[in-house]
Design a protein around this motif. Sequence first.
Motif, PDB file in Angstrom:
ATOM      1  N   PHE A  67      38.772  32.502  35.606  1.00 46.38           N
ATOM      2  CA  PHE A  67      38.930  33.491  36.675  1.00 46.38           C
ATOM      3  C   PHE A  67      39.120  34.890  36.088  1.00 46.38           C
ATOM      4  O   PHE A  67      38.535  35.860  36.569  1.00 46.38           O
ATOM      5  CB  PHE A  67      40.135  33.125  37.546  1.00 46.38           C
ATOM      6  CG  PHE A  67      39.876  32.025  38.528  1.00 46.38           C
ATOM      7  CD1 PHE A  67      39.621  32.306  39.861  1.00 46.38           C
ATOM      8  CD2 PHE A  67      39.891  30.698  38.140  1.00 46.38           C
ATOM      9  CE1 PHE A  67      39.387  31.299  40.784  1.00 46.38           C
ATOM     10  CE2 PHE A  67      39.658  29.676  39.044  1.00 46.38           C
ATOM     11  CZ  PHE A  67      39.397  29.976  40.373  1.00 46.38           C
ATOM     12  N   ILE A  68      39.958  34.985  35.058  1.00 43.91           N
ATOM     13  CA  ILE A  68      40.228  36.289  34.442  1.00 43.91           C
ATOM     14  C   ILE A  68      38.966  36.847  33.787  1.00 43.91           C
ATOM     15  O   ILE A  68      38.673  38.041  33.881  1.00 43.91           O
ATOM     16  CB  ILE A  68      41.374  36.158  33.419  1.00 43.91           C
ATOM     17  CG1 ILE A  68      42.670  35.758  34.129  1.00 43.91           C
ATOM     18  CG2 ILE A  68      41.571  37.468  32.655  1.00 43.91           C
ATOM     19  CD1 ILE A  68      43.804  35.432  33.182  1.00 43.91           C
ATOM     20  N   LEU A  69      38.201  35.985  33.120  1.00 44.95           N
ATOM     21  CA  LEU A  69      36.980  36.428  32.451  1.00 44.95           C
ATOM     22  C   LEU A  69      36.019  37.076  33.442  1.00 44.95           C
ATOM     23  O   LEU A  69      35.442  38.139  33.177  1.00 44.95           O
ATOM     24  CB  LEU A  69      36.318  35.236  31.760  1.00 44.95           C
ATOM     25  CG  LEU A  69      34.966  35.483  31.090  1.00 44.95           C
ATOM     26  CD1 LEU A  69      35.128  36.452  29.911  1.00 44.95           C
ATOM     27  CD2 LEU A  69      34.347  34.171  30.613  1.00 44.95           C
ATOM     28  N   LEU A  70      35.846  36.453  34.610  1.00 43.28           N
ATOM     29  CA  LEU A  70      34.888  36.965  35.586  1.00 43.28           C
ATOM     30  C   LEU A  70      35.387  38.198  36.327  1.00 43.28           C
ATOM     31  O   LEU A  70      34.617  38.865  37.020  1.00 43.28           O
ATOM     32  CB  LEU A  70      34.530  35.871  36.599  1.00 43.28           C
ATOM     33  CG  LEU A  70      33.321  34.998  36.246  1.00 43.28           C
ATOM     34  CD1 LEU A  70      33.500  34.309  34.906  1.00 43.28           C
ATOM     35  CD2 LEU A  70      33.038  33.995  37.346  1.00 43.28           C
ATOM     36  N   TYR A 121      35.824  38.899  44.153  1.00 46.74           N
ATOM     37  CA  TYR A 121      35.609  39.917  43.120  1.00 46.74           C
ATOM     38  C   TYR A 121      34.408  39.620  42.218  1.00 46.74           C
ATOM     39  O   TYR A 121      33.804  40.528  41.652  1.00 46.74           O
ATOM     40  CB  TYR A 121      36.863  40.089  42.258  1.00 46.74           C
ATOM     41  CG  TYR A 121      37.293  38.856  41.500  1.00 46.74           C
ATOM     42  CD1 TYR A 121      36.721  38.520  40.284  1.00 46.74           C
ATOM     43  CD2 TYR A 121      38.285  38.020  41.994  1.00 46.74           C
ATOM     44  CE1 TYR A 121      37.114  37.395  39.578  1.00 46.74           C
ATOM     45  CE2 TYR A 121      38.672  36.886  41.305  1.00 46.74           C
ATOM     46  CZ  TYR A 121      38.092  36.581  40.102  1.00 46.74           C
ATOM     47  OH  TYR A 121      38.478  35.472  39.416  1.00 46.74           O
ATOM     48  N   ALA A 122      34.054  38.343  42.057  1.00 50.64           N
ATOM     49  CA  ALA A 122      32.942  38.019  41.166  1.00 50.64           C
ATOM     50  C   ALA A 122      31.626  38.582  41.688  1.00 50.64           C
ATOM     51  O   ALA A 122      30.782  39.053  40.913  1.00 50.64           O
ATOM     52  CB  ALA A 122      32.833  36.504  40.989  1.00 50.64           C
ATOM     53  N   GLY A 123      31.412  38.560  43.010  1.00 50.52           N
ATOM     54  CA  GLY A 123      30.197  39.126  43.567  1.00 50.52           C
ATOM     55  C   GLY A 123      30.110  40.613  43.344  1.00 50.52           C
ATOM     56  O   GLY A 123      29.036  41.157  43.030  1.00 50.52           O
ATOM     57  N   ALA A 124      31.246  41.306  43.497  1.00 48.52           N
ATOM     58  CA  ALA A 124      31.253  42.753  43.269  1.00 48.52           C
ATOM     59  C   ALA A 124      30.992  43.095  41.812  1.00 48.52           C
ATOM     60  O   ALA A 124      30.509  44.196  41.507  1.00 48.52           O
ATOM     61  CB  ALA A 124      32.596  43.340  43.719  1.00 48.52           C
TER      62      ALA A 124
END
Length: 454
Positions: free
Chosen positions: A122-125, A173-176
Amino acid sequence: MISTNRTRRIALVFLIAIVCVVVGTDWMASVRAQPGQASASGPLVVRLKIRDEVAPLMAEYIDRGLDAAAQNHASLVLISMDTPGGLSDSMQQIIQHILQSPVPVAVFVEPTGSRAASAGFFILLSADVAAMAPGTHAGAASPVIEVGGYPITIDETLKRKILNDATAFLRSYAGARGRNVELAETAVTDAKAFTETECLDGKLIDLIASSEDDLLHHLDGRTIKRFNGSMTTLHLANAQNMDFDLTAREKFLSRIVQPDIFFVLLLAGALGLYVEFTHPGMILPGVIGGICVILVLYSAQLLPVNVTGVLLILLALGMFIAEAKFTSHGVLAVGGIVSMLLGALMLIRSPLTSAGVSLAVALGATVPFALIVIILMRLVLKSRAWKQTTGVEELVGEFGEVTQPLVAAGDSSAGMVRVHGELWRAHAAAPIAAGARVRVLSVHGLTLEVEPAP
């Protein structure tokens, strides 16, 4: 033996030292986070590290590092990561800090053999730049619910609820960031893991770099999109590095939540309080034991402590005490050692890292602890059987010789007896002639109650 006053002085100095360490490390942390450490000759890169499980201390450390980077007007925050995962709350705090950071953040999974598993995925992405070194992997981010340090089975409705919440948080947040959301969700729903090449091909990360310097070289002049939609060009040529380390306080607290240290503190706390209760007035063991117990309670909030392990350790303590009281020819001592070893090995077991008390530490701490407890208890039991050796009470049970005849009880007059070379006034229940041997029954002021010697 150390005098009581000296022991109290040692305990006082010990407490003052602890207060000074806590206050001093907090002051050092505030000084370290102040601006003005960067060189004005070029861009600044602040380097942080995530090397253990994601925990509240780690979230606090990342937050301080991002604040320091903003205060020093850094060009980039580079977080080097190798983690098996950790707590969901701490992970969310770190991600919030990264998303809100005014300084671009790059998360780099390195060195070779490292991983960004579970919370680390999660943190990486969440980073502005996600990178991995060759021979690393990421993923396996399915939520795990623990009770007593072990995962539990939940019903399908609750399971779907937890998975949907985790995937929604990831999509938020990953999509953004331009990541492949559909592929990223499989790491949560199906616990999939990916190599660095699979992550790059699947658009989960931005690039693969062999080292931190190689990563900075690839990022120099690169334009990235921030979480708020703005575009930023990174200028990292001849960048100055600022390694942002844990403070002494954070290092200390991170050490006491390690399973081996937790077990040693637990035994030290139990032993200190045990010595103080069995030898009142020593003070120092009680002070140290009390501090260790409080540190254990703090660590127990963060570690997956197994109740069965705690009960086995308490059972072992009872066996050690019983060994000192009863003749078991070592059976109770051996049983206590086995019970404590099993308790130590079962005390902590994280499903994320399989971390627990090592066998070497369990053996190295259990055997000396058993010997100390048994020896101390035997000394206590012997001391209770010891006769008073000072004062007039030492005369009770002693033998003497009548030098002046003793009259019957109720007579106001008293005879004389010689005990330990001293003459004492004495009374008896029946008359006793001079020269007879008598035994002292009790002492009343300067008068002895005696009876004829058997």
